[in-house]
Design a protein around this motif. Structure first.
Motif, PDB file in Angstrom:
ATOM      1  N   GLY A 107       5.104  -1.793  -6.497  1.00  0.00           N
ATOM      2  CA  GLY A 107       5.903  -1.911  -5.282  1.00  0.00           C
ATOM      3  C   GLY A 107       6.257  -3.353  -5.011  1.00  0.00           C
ATOM      4  N   THR A 108       7.460  -3.563  -4.459  1.00  0.00           N
ATOM      5  CA  THR A 108       7.888  -4.898  -4.071  1.00  0.00           C
ATOM      6  C   THR A 108       8.950  -4.799  -2.999  1.00  0.00           C
ATOM      7  N   TRP A 109       9.041  -5.849  -2.194  1.00  0.00           N
ATOM      8  CA  TRP A 109      10.053  -5.897  -1.151  1.00  0.00           C
ATOM      9  C   TRP A 109      11.431  -6.240  -1.713  1.00  0.00           C
ATOM     10  N   LEU A 159       0.833  -1.202   0.000  1.00  0.00           N
ATOM     11  CA  LEU A 159       0.000   0.000   0.000  1.00  0.00           C
ATOM     12  C   LEU A 159       0.868   1.253   0.000  1.00  0.00           C
ATOM     13  N   GLY A 160       1.904   1.247   0.841  1.00  0.00           N
ATOM     14  CA  GLY A 160       2.749   2.432   0.937  1.00  0.00           C
ATOM     15  C   GLY A 160       3.469   2.757  -0.356  1.00  0.00           C
ATOM     16  N   ALA A 161       4.049   1.756  -0.991  1.00  0.00           N
ATOM     17  CA  ALA A 161       4.787   1.992  -2.236  1.00  0.00           C
ATOM     18  C   ALA A 161       3.875   2.464  -3.360  1.00  0.00           C
ATOM     19  N   ASN A 162       2.605   2.098  -3.304  1.00  0.00           N
ATOM     20  CA  ASN A 162       1.663   2.481  -4.354  1.00  0.00           C
ATOM     21  C   ASN A 162       0.822   3.702  -3.994  1.00  0.00           C
ATOM     22  N   GLY A 163       1.184   4.367  -2.892  1.00  0.00           N
ATOM     23  CA  GLY A 163       0.484   5.594  -2.528  1.00  0.00           C
ATOM     24  C   GLY A 163      -0.959   5.399  -2.152  1.00  0.00           C
ATOM     25  N   LEU A 164      -1.255   4.262  -1.555  1.00  0.00           N
ATOM     26  CA  LEU A 164      -2.630   3.950  -1.149  1.00  0.00           C
ATOM     27  C   LEU A 164      -2.777   4.117   0.362  1.00  0.00           C
ATOM     28  N   VAL A 223      12.294   3.396 -11.595  1.00  0.00           N
ATOM     29  CA  VAL A 223      12.450   2.635 -10.352  1.00  0.00           C
ATOM     30  C   VAL A 223      13.327   3.403  -9.373  1.00  0.00           C
ATOM     31  N   GLU A 224      12.922   3.394  -8.119  1.00  0.00           N
ATOM     32  CA  GLU A 224      13.752   3.944  -7.055  1.00  0.00           C
ATOM     33  C   GLU A 224      13.721   3.014  -5.855  1.00  0.00           C
ATOM     34  N   ARG A 225      14.732   3.144  -5.052  1.00  0.00           N
ATOM     35  CA  ARG A 225      14.840   2.319  -3.852  1.00  0.00           C
ATOM     36  C   ARG A 225      14.427   3.149  -2.648  1.00  0.00           C
ATOM     37  N   GLN A 226      13.592   2.567  -1.785  1.00  0.00           N
ATOM     38  CA  GLN A 226      13.165   3.239  -0.565  1.00  0.00           C
ATOM     39  C   GLN A 226      13.403   2.326   0.630  1.00  0.00           C
ATOM     40  N   ARG A 227      13.183   2.880   1.824  1.00  0.00           N
ATOM     41  CA  ARG A 227      13.403   2.108   3.047  1.00  0.00           C
ATOM     42  C   ARG A 227      12.463   0.909   3.086  1.00  0.00           C
ATOM     43  N   GLY A 228      13.020  -0.238   3.418  1.00  0.00           N
ATOM     44  CA  GLY A 228      12.240  -1.463   3.475  1.00  0.00           C
ATOM     45  C   GLY A 228      11.505  -1.622   4.792  1.00  0.00           C
TER      46      GLY A 228
END
Length: 653
Positions: A200-202, A47-52, A219-224
């Motif tokens: 989004g994916t882990w 949800l977070g990676a997809n802005g939901l 693509v960008e990398r964010q905190r897991g």
């Protein structure tokens, strides 16, 4: 149309629950979710990676595609977020693919201590038989739909017809499960992505990031999540936006009103399915009441089929039967009677051959079972002489009552006693229905032709150059209201039986058996010869002895069914035909706007109507189709056109 989304039997998931905080998949050597919590992980990563939920705010429909359903936590977390959001979209469609689906008991165990017990229980209650199909599970009165695709992800991504707003890329570790993360699969996401879609994916594996980039994602990398150092967040931004195939465009985008011609099973189901998408229908019929033509039989069967190669007919009939079973679980209580379970006699195969066929197909017992003759006799009470297939989700119901219920659920306006003589397209692009006195009956932006044999002339007038090999099949049903006392228990089947004809018995009306099938026979009168044939067929089916005495029919019913030469329905848009060369694939064939058909149900109206109506409603609005592309093509009204052209080309060569 021969491709399948899954080759060979499905292999259900094997789960090691020894660590309840991190269930393990032994075949992949990986856990289903982090020990830090399944739902928190879903909320952070997907949800977070997809802005939901923010991105679905105010939308009419939002579509999510997940590449691995697993234990279902991502779906439950998303459904919960939708529920809690006051600004939520009107409809949420969650498409999920799973190669190794959970058995029902494992799904229940996985969520035994869920923080979302109500949603988990609803998911378990709706869990389908594990067949290699697209299963439409409906929640929140149809506003939340889970399209669950069981089989290989690579194959299913070719079969999906959808425009996806957000992707959840969730599979086991790329090292143990490389096919879920390869460039071929990731490229397929671009074909399904809506403009501005997110993903989004882990996983931050190099092949994942590179594959997404090659598919048109930034693509960008964010905190897991928890102890994961990172995760991937992506936005679809290709250099060139691919054009959607002409045949996949919405037939009537934005339409809020529709004319439906026909108040039988097809028309009622279409009005019901369109109402779920906010389209108000006016249903027009020449008769004074609904379900007066072929849908007016006092009882009718519904069930699936199977064949050794699991071909198009078997797959379509299975998908339709499973949808009908699901809808009746929700609505069946409204009917005056509903019989669960159907037995179909097998006269060609031995029990051992039947069991071998089931093993080869891998179809589960909650869809179909092979019964020996003794078990079939015990189940029905008839002196059957053959083994049989038991379809637990099949059965029988009264079609007129089912039609009445669907129409009531739809809230449709009924214009009965109006014979449509002509259909015209108005200057504004909408459609009009006129009677023989040139009086306007109704008009709307969308027209759905859903009549039976009486609507054939209207269809041919709309598409005079479209080859449509249609059959008008006369069927006579025979009624035995009172059975001889000595034979009553031996002649009243405890559940519907088919094979050598069919038989339905209920306490209110006695026995109905039939039915004849004569192409082009327009005789409306009951015929003694047809009664004799129906009763002889039932006597053979029921194992009656010659000295049991003759049965006497006391009435019956004659109706006509519109069927196609290939015994599949007509569902979808009518093609735009010009002088130029035709494309070689149906999806590239443009369609006439605001016009759809749902016809040719033959003798399977109860089994087919619900699924066909849902497919049509999705085609009208541009929503994800609840049926794989190869089966959508198999019921496309334009299929015969391409077949004729191909045959002509082959003959010329």
């Amino acid at each position: 149309m021969s491709r399948k989304p899954h080759a060979g039997p499905l292999q259900p998931a094997r789960i090691d629950f020894s660590d309840p905080l991190a269930p393990l998949a032994p075949e992949y050597g990986d856990v289903y979710h982090s020990r830090a919590g399944a739902l928190p992980q879903s909320r952070h990563v997907f949800l977070g990676a997809n802005g939901l939920p923010g991105r679905w705010a105010g939308r009419e429909e939002f579509v999510i595609l997940e590449t691995g359903f697993g234990l279902g936590n991502n779906f439950l977390a998303t459904w919960d977020a939708w529920r809690q959001d006051a600004a939520r979209c009107q409809r949420l469609v969650f498409i999920s693919i799973e190669k190794h689906p959970l058995q029902g008991e494992d799904l229940q165990r996985a969520h035994a201590d869920s923080e979302l017990p109500e949603l988990a229980a609803a998911l378990h209650a709706a869990w389908p038989p594990l067949t290699p199909d697209l299963h439409r599970l409906s929640f929140e009165g149809g506003r939340v739909q889970l399209l669950l695709c069981l089989g290989d992800a690579r194959a299913w991504l070719r079969e999906l017809v959808a425009e996806v707003d957000a992707f959840y890329l969730d599979g086991f570790n790329p090292k143990q499960n490389p096919e879920m993360w390869d460039a071929y699969l990731l490229k397929a996401l671009g074909r399904l992505a809506a403009p501005g879609a997110s993903a989004g994916t882990w996983s931050v594996a190099p092949q994942v990031r590179e594959g997404l980039a090659a598919a048109g994602f930034q693509v960008e990398r964010q905190r897991g999540f928890a102890n994961k150092g990172g995760m991937c967040v992506a936005r679809y931004a290709p250099r060139h936006q691919p054009q959607k195939p002409a045949g996949r465009l919405a037939l009537a985008p934005g339409a809020r009103r529709a004319l439906v011609i026909g108040s039988g099973l097809a028309g009622a189901a279409c009005a019901w399915a369109l109402a779920q998408r906010g389209i108000h229908c006016t249903v027009i019929d020449a008769h004074a009441a609904p379900a007066q033509a072929s849908s007016g039989n006092p009882g009718g069967l519904f069930h699936g089929t199977l064949n050794p190669d699991d071909g198009v007919h078997a797959r379509f009939n299975r998908a339709a039967a499973l949808e009908t079973e699901r809808v009746l679980r929700e609505h069946g209580a409204a009917l005056p009677w509903l019989q669960h379970g159907l037995l179909r006699l097998e006269t060609r195969l031995t029990l051992a051959q039947m069991q071998a066929q089931l093993a080869g197909l891998g179809l589960p017992h909650d869809y179909v079972r092979a019964l020996d003759t003794a078990a079939a006799v015990e189940l029905t009470g008839l002196a059957l002489r053959h083994p049989a297939w038991l379809y637990p989700g099949g059965g029988a119901l009264p079609p007129p009552a089912w039609v009445a219920h669907l129409l009531a659920e739809s809230g449709a306006q009924l214009r009965l006693g109006h014979q449509v003589a002509q259909l015209r397209q108005a200057a504004d692009g909408g459609w009009q229905a006129w009677d023989e006195q040139k009086t306007l009956i109704g008009e709307a932006p969308l027209l759905v032709l859903a009549g039976g044999h009486r609507a054939q002339a209207l269809l041919q007038a709309l598409a005079p150059d479209l080859p449509l090999p249609l059959l008008q099949l006369r069927g006579q049903l025979s009624h035995v209201p009172e059975l001889p006392a000595a034979l009553n228990t031996r002649m009243r089947p405890r559940l519907p039986v088919a094979g050598l004809g069919y038989a339905i018995a209920d306490t209110a009306q006695g026995l109905w058996c039939g039915a004849t099938s004569q192409d082009g026979d327009l005789d409306p009168d009951l015929r003694e010869a047809d009664h004799a044939r129906n009763l002889a067929q039932f006597s053979e089916l029921a194992g009656l002895a010659p000295d049991d005495g003759p049965l006497q029919a006391q009435g019956g019913r004659v109706g006509w069914r519109l069927a196609t030469a290939d015994r599949l329905p007509l569902v979808g848009g009518l093609p735009v035909l010009g002088d130029g060369a035709l494309p070689d694939q149906l999806r590239f064939l443009p369609r006439r706007p605001g016009l759809a058909v749902c016809m040719g149900m033959g003798s399977r109206g109860i089994s087919w109507a619900a699924l066909c109506a849902q497919v049509l409603a999705a085609q009208v609005t541009g929503a994800p189709l609840p049926l794989e592309a190869s089966l959508v093509e198999a019921i496309d009204p334009a299929r015969f056109l391409l077949r004729v052209r191909r045959q002509a080309g082959s003959a010329a060569a």
